[in-house]
Motif scaffolding. Structure first.
Motif, PDB file in Angstrom:
ATOM      1  N   LEU A  22       0.861  -1.317  -0.034  1.00 25.29           N
ATOM      2  CA  LEU A  22       0.430   0.032  -0.323  1.00 25.29           C
ATOM      3  C   LEU A  22       0.998   1.156   0.111  1.00 25.29           C
ATOM      4  O   LEU A  22       0.478   2.382  -1.110  1.00 25.29           O
ATOM      5  CB  LEU A  22      -0.789   0.339   1.157  1.00 25.29           C
ATOM      6  N   LYS A  38      -7.285   7.541  -3.137  1.00 23.47           N
ATOM      7  CA  LYS A  38      -7.586   6.433  -3.231  1.00 23.47           C
ATOM      8  C   LYS A  38      -7.054   4.839  -2.177  1.00 23.47           C
ATOM      9  O   LYS A  38      -7.205   4.907  -1.290  1.00 23.47           O
ATOM     10  CB  LYS A  38      -8.539   6.037  -3.773  1.00 23.47           C
ATOM     11  N   ILE A  42      -6.837   4.016   1.343  1.00 20.50           N
ATOM     12  CA  ILE A  42      -7.153   2.262   1.970  1.00 20.50           C
ATOM     13  C   ILE A  42      -6.136   2.466   3.114  1.00 20.50           C
ATOM     14  O   ILE A  42      -6.251   1.638   3.683  1.00 20.50           O
ATOM     15  CB  ILE A  42      -6.892   1.666   0.624  1.00 20.50           C
ATOM     16  N   GLU A  45      -6.858   3.728   6.366  1.00 17.02           N
ATOM     17  CA  GLU A  45      -8.071   2.403   7.198  1.00 17.02           C
ATOM     18  C   GLU A  45      -7.435   0.999   7.783  1.00 17.02           C
ATOM     19  O   GLU A  45      -7.665   0.784   8.067  1.00 17.02           O
ATOM     20  CB  GLU A  45      -8.528   2.309   5.770  1.00 17.02           C
TER      21      GLU A  45
END
Length: 57
Positions: A22, A38, A42, A45
């Motif tokens: 990520l 985005k 992510i 999160e």
């Protein structure tokens, strides 16, 4: 953006492994000048979910 992992099931995909990829996606967006929040969302999160997930074990 979609990220998918397929494993044989004999080894686990660790939280660190997911976080590393990520981080790569976030960095790639910056380098490629892709205007998308985005990957960062992510990643954020995931970092919030991992500690909770690890407490349940």
């Amino acid at each position: 953006m979609h990220v998918a992992y397929q494993t044989s099931g004999n080894i686990a995909v660790t939280d660190e492994f997911v976080t590393r990829f990520l981080d790569f996606a976030v960095g790639f967006n910056d380098i490629a000048e892709i205007n998308s929040d985005k990957p960062g969302q992510i990643l954020s999160e995931a970092k919030n979910i991992f500690p909770v997930k690890n407490q349940v074990r």
